[in-house]
Structures are given as C-alpha cells and as structure tokens.
Design a protein around this motif. Structure first.
Motif, PDB file in Angstrom:
ATOM      1  N   ASN A  47      30.249  36.047  -4.664  1.00  0.00           N
ATOM      2  CA  ASN A  47      30.358  36.831  -5.904  1.00  0.00           C
ATOM      3  C   ASN A  47      30.408  38.347  -5.709  1.00  0.00           C
ATOM      4  O   ASN A  47      30.320  39.096  -6.678  1.00  0.00           O
ATOM      5  CB  ASN A  47      29.225  36.488  -6.885  1.00  0.00           C
ATOM      6  CG  ASN A  47      29.264  35.033  -7.296  1.00  0.00           C
ATOM      7  OD1 ASN A  47      30.330  34.520  -7.646  1.00  0.00           O
ATOM      8  ND2 ASN A  47      28.139  34.344  -7.231  1.00  0.00           N
TER       9      ASN A  47
ATOM     10  N   HIS B   3      38.097  27.900 -14.467  1.00  0.00           N
ATOM     11  CA  HIS B   3      37.424  29.125 -14.033  1.00  0.00           C
ATOM     12  C   HIS B   3      38.381  30.304 -13.972  1.00  0.00           C
ATOM     13  O   HIS B   3      38.038  31.357 -13.483  1.00  0.00           O
ATOM     14  CB  HIS B   3      36.762  28.919 -12.664  1.00  0.00           C
ATOM     15  CG  HIS B   3      35.595  28.003 -12.755  1.00  0.00           C
ATOM     16  ND1 HIS B   3      34.563  28.198 -13.640  1.00  0.00           N
ATOM     17  CD2 HIS B   3      35.295  26.852 -12.082  1.00  0.00           C
ATOM     18  CE1 HIS B   3      33.670  27.239 -13.502  1.00  0.00           C
ATOM     19  NE2 HIS B   3      34.095  26.394 -12.578  1.00  0.00           N
ATOM     20  N   ASP B  67      34.970  43.655 -11.615  1.00  0.00           N
ATOM     21  CA  ASP B  67      34.303  43.009 -12.755  1.00  0.00           C
ATOM     22  C   ASP B  67      33.749  44.035 -13.737  1.00  0.00           C
ATOM     23  O   ASP B  67      32.573  43.974 -14.140  1.00  0.00           O
ATOM     24  CB  ASP B  67      33.171  42.087 -12.260  1.00  0.00           C
ATOM     25  CG  ASP B  67      33.707  40.935 -11.415  1.00  0.00           C
ATOM     26  OD1 ASP B  67      34.921  40.663 -11.481  1.00  0.00           O
ATOM     27  OD2 ASP B  67      32.909  40.325 -10.687  1.00  0.00           O
ATOM     28  N   LEU B 104      36.294  37.278 -20.156  1.00  0.00           N
ATOM     29  CA  LEU B 104      35.056  36.553 -19.869  1.00  0.00           C
ATOM     30  C   LEU B 104      35.015  35.192 -20.552  1.00  0.00           C
ATOM     31  O   LEU B 104      35.418  35.056 -21.708  1.00  0.00           O
ATOM     32  CB  LEU B 104      33.860  37.369 -20.378  1.00  0.00           C
ATOM     33  CG  LEU B 104      33.575  38.667 -19.641  1.00  0.00           C
ATOM     34  CD1 LEU B 104      32.619  39.535 -20.447  1.00  0.00           C
ATOM     35  CD2 LEU B 104      32.970  38.369 -18.277  1.00  0.00           C
ATOM     36  N   LYS B 108      31.298  34.671 -17.366  1.00  0.00           N
ATOM     37  CA  LYS B 108      31.929  34.731 -16.048  1.00  0.00           C
ATOM     38  C   LYS B 108      33.314  35.369 -16.178  1.00  0.00           C
ATOM     39  O   LYS B 108      34.039  35.053 -17.121  1.00  0.00           O
ATOM     40  CB  LYS B 108      32.079  33.289 -15.538  1.00  0.00           C
ATOM     41  CG  LYS B 108      32.156  33.131 -14.029  1.00  0.00           C
ATOM     42  CD  LYS B 108      32.175  31.641 -13.685  1.00  0.00           C
ATOM     43  CE  LYS B 108      32.918  31.397 -12.384  1.00  0.00           C
ATOM     44  NZ  LYS B 108      32.103  31.702 -11.202  1.00  0.00           N
TER      45      LYS B 108
END
Lengths: 135, 135, 135, 135
Positions: A47, B3, B67, B104, B108
């Motif tokens: 991650n 995912h 991210d 998201l 995630k």
C-alpha cells in the motif's frame, strides 16, 4: 573493508528501515544505492504510494551524488537560495526534499538510502533508521 | 466488487464532469485512470485548451500515484514547503495544482479523475462532480 | 477566411517583429505557430541568444496551447499561485514568462508568436508588434 | 584571432581553475565549451561530487547560450522574477545558479567555463579564475 555498501548490508538497511516504517504505521518505498549511485536493493511495502517508487530511488541517488542528505540539499534549493534550479540537472534525478541519507563508513560515503511514502519527517526518520545499521 | 474503476463507471464519471463543465461554461479536458494509474477514458470538450490534454491525464495519474487530491499535494509543494521539487520526479508526470481527485470505493482508491481547462477552482469543481458518481 | 494563420501572414508577423527588435536594438529569436501549435516560420536575428531558439518556439506553442499570453500565464504560475508547476507538463514545452502572444482573427485564436532574446518587456513589445499585423 | 576558444586555451582555463579549487580546498568538476556551446574539455577532480559532472557542463552551456554568468541569470529567474521558469526550456540544460562564466576576447563571447562541486561562491571563484586566463 569494502569502499561500497554490499548487498548483504543493503538488506539489513532495508530491514531496519521497514521496521521503523511499521512502527510509525506508514508504508514506504525504500531504496539503497552503491557508492557508484546505482540501485542495489529496493522494496515497496504493501500500500505504499506508487508515485514514490521513483522518488525513493532518486533520493538515494541524489544523496550519493552530492554526498548530502536530500533534506539539507533542499534547504539550499528553495526559491531565492543558492542552489535553486539544481533539480533541472541530471535528467530529473535530483530530489530536494527529505528522505535521502548517505551511508557512511569511516567518514566515507559508501552508498545511500532513499525513502518515500509519507511526510518529510517520516521519510527522514525511516531513512535514518536504515542508515545507522552501517558500521 | 471490483478493486478498480471499470470503463462503464469511467464513462459515467466523465459524463457527470462534462455536465458540470457545461454548467459553469468552461470547456475541459477530462481523464480517468484505473487503480494502476493507466488511462481508461478521456474526452476533450470543444474548444478546450490543447495544452491541457496532457495536464488532465497527469493530474489523474498523480492523484492515484499518491492517493491524494492534486490541489492538496500542491499546498505541500510550494517553495519552502516539504515536497517542493516533487514534480521533478516520475518523468514530469507529477501535477501539483487543483483538478485531480481520487476515485474511492469503501474508502479505497480505485482510480482517479483529472480535469484541466480552466482556473483551479473550476477544474476542481468539475473533478469532484465526476468523482462523486462512484458508489 | 482561414481559421489558421497562413505562411504569408507569418512572414509579415516576423517582419514587423524584427523591425521592432531593431528599433529597440536587441536581436531576437522569433517564431510563429499555426492554430494547431506547429511551427510555421522562424528567424534568428544576428547575434541573438542561442538558448532562445528553443524558448521562442515554446513561447509560441504555449500561447496557442492555452490561448493566453505567456506573461499572463506566468503571473498565475509563481510559487503560491494556482498554476504553480504547470511547466512540468507537456514535456517541458510550457514557457511561463513574457514574449508569447496569441494571433487573433475575429476574436478567435488562429496561431501565436513567440519571441525570446531580451528582457521580458522587450520580448513582449516585439511579440505585440508582430501580433498586431493580423487582421 | 580565432572567434572560438581553442583546446589549448581550454586546458589553460581548466588548469587555472583547478589551482584555485585546490587553494580553497574543494574538489570541482570543470567544463569548457566552445563558441557553439559544445563541450571542448572537462575534468573532474578527485572526490568531486558525481552529480556535478552534469551540472558543470550545463553551466558552461547556459553561460554561452545566453552570453551571461549563470549566477546573474539566476537572480532573474527566482519565483516572481521575469525569467522564472526558463529552466524548463532547452531540455533541462539551463542552469540558474552561480558557476558558469562566459569566456571573452575583445568583448566577444568565444566560449564559457562551468564549475560545480561546492557552494555558489566557491564555484563562482573557481570559474572566474579560469575565465581570466583568456587574452
């Protein structure tokens, strides 16, 4: 005594850095370069930021290329400071923020560690944890 | 549940973003990348800036690679701040101004949208309009 | 009426710009790009800076790519401003200082001129002298 | 009288620069380019920074390309100044900090020297020591 960090030592550096990253709870990209500035070992923790794969390696290279911590180079490279613009050189390999630390033996630079994946202080702490395993 | 954002979802993201851009009257370049950071879908609205074709894609990549929203990364990357110089990394792909927003699902990151074609606040509003279509 | 500047017009643009450069006594590099952003004509005056060959062309490209004067883009792109970092995009083609000016016909951008070889105000004056020949 | 620095002269420039570097006790990378901006001669002193191999050459090129000392160009290129962003041009060859000095004969630029390996004032002093050997 070798004048460059060995692969065995690089593994130890990364293991210590990883342990520190786990302690502070931030996944990291960790790179070690030899005395010539070439990549010796690398690990991306689960991650960890994908954009930091490149940054970690370049922090390690920069730290060896100028025998300096990248955070210190950064303080000299802001707008108005004497090295402003240095990161246009070397085909984009010069990183000027914290997380790159030289590996020293007997006061001589034998390689470097580069860490990227968190805030500046986190990257720096993880890099130092790795660097201090070198004797 | 996947995912990564799917192509069907990317089309919905772009449609919502386009609707917002039309509402504010500013033509935009809109890009969506998957969880791996690769381009999934792109549209340039009529008369949108040619120089923003590249920027929109790189905002999306940056947003996934770290991210983070690119506007937030930008506030950490000005001269004197802790990530100053980060955009010398990754071969020029790191964009440090508003308009890139992660997509998201269940907390995630499954991809990102990047928007370029107007002022910072406009790009950001259009990106958010697209991002919020993801469930 | 063509939607792009023609080669004949580009020659007129360069001639007017050159005349202005001679008037102020500073040799210049002068480039004109078409509506697509591609180079249409270029001249380097005697003794103009060699490093400005590239800059003049990129100022012209930037001015067309964002339909804006490069000096104006520059004011939005300093450290702390909303487009800071934009020049990491487009493979280094984005110039953010004065000397690039769009060529307009009926309020529509049909190309751009880029000038480099002196201080900012000189480059700008020469570019404007060229741009105003377009009817 | 040649309009470009010769190889024999370049060797003298480097020898004088090296002597100055030894005097101040800081190993340096030293480059000389001809009037066309191409590398003519280069030496890296023992233990000089590896990352400065590239910087020294680019300082020399920059100094010739804009007929200016790189330190002077740097003062015009900080955030908020008129050439901010110039180092995005010319494929990363533009260095905007001290250590590049034009070589002059009869008031005409015939090449340049670029020095990198220490702080700005050190690089500048070494470059000047080399440049003043040209008659």
């Amino acid at each position: 005594m070798s004048h460059t960090v060995t692969l065995a030592e690089a593994r130890t550096v990364i293991a210590a850095a990883t342990a520190e990253a786990e302690k502070i709870g931030q996944p990291m990209n960790i790179a070690v370069v030899c005395a010539g500035g070439y990549l010796l070992a690398f690990e991306r923790m689960e991650n960890a930021w994908l954009g930091s794969v490149d940054i970690a390696q370049k922090k390690a290279w920069t730290s060896r290329a100028f025998d300096i911590e990248t955070g210190t180079l950064g303080t000299l490279s802001q707008s108005g400071d004497q090295f402003f613009g240095i990161n246009a050189s070397n085909d984009g390999k010069v990183m000027i923020f914290a997380g790159g630390v030289p590996l020293l033996r007997d006061g001589k630079v034998i390689g470097a560690i580069g860490v990227s994946g968190g805030l500046g202080a986190q990257d720096q702490a993880v890099a130092e944890a790795g660097a201090k395993t070198i004797k």
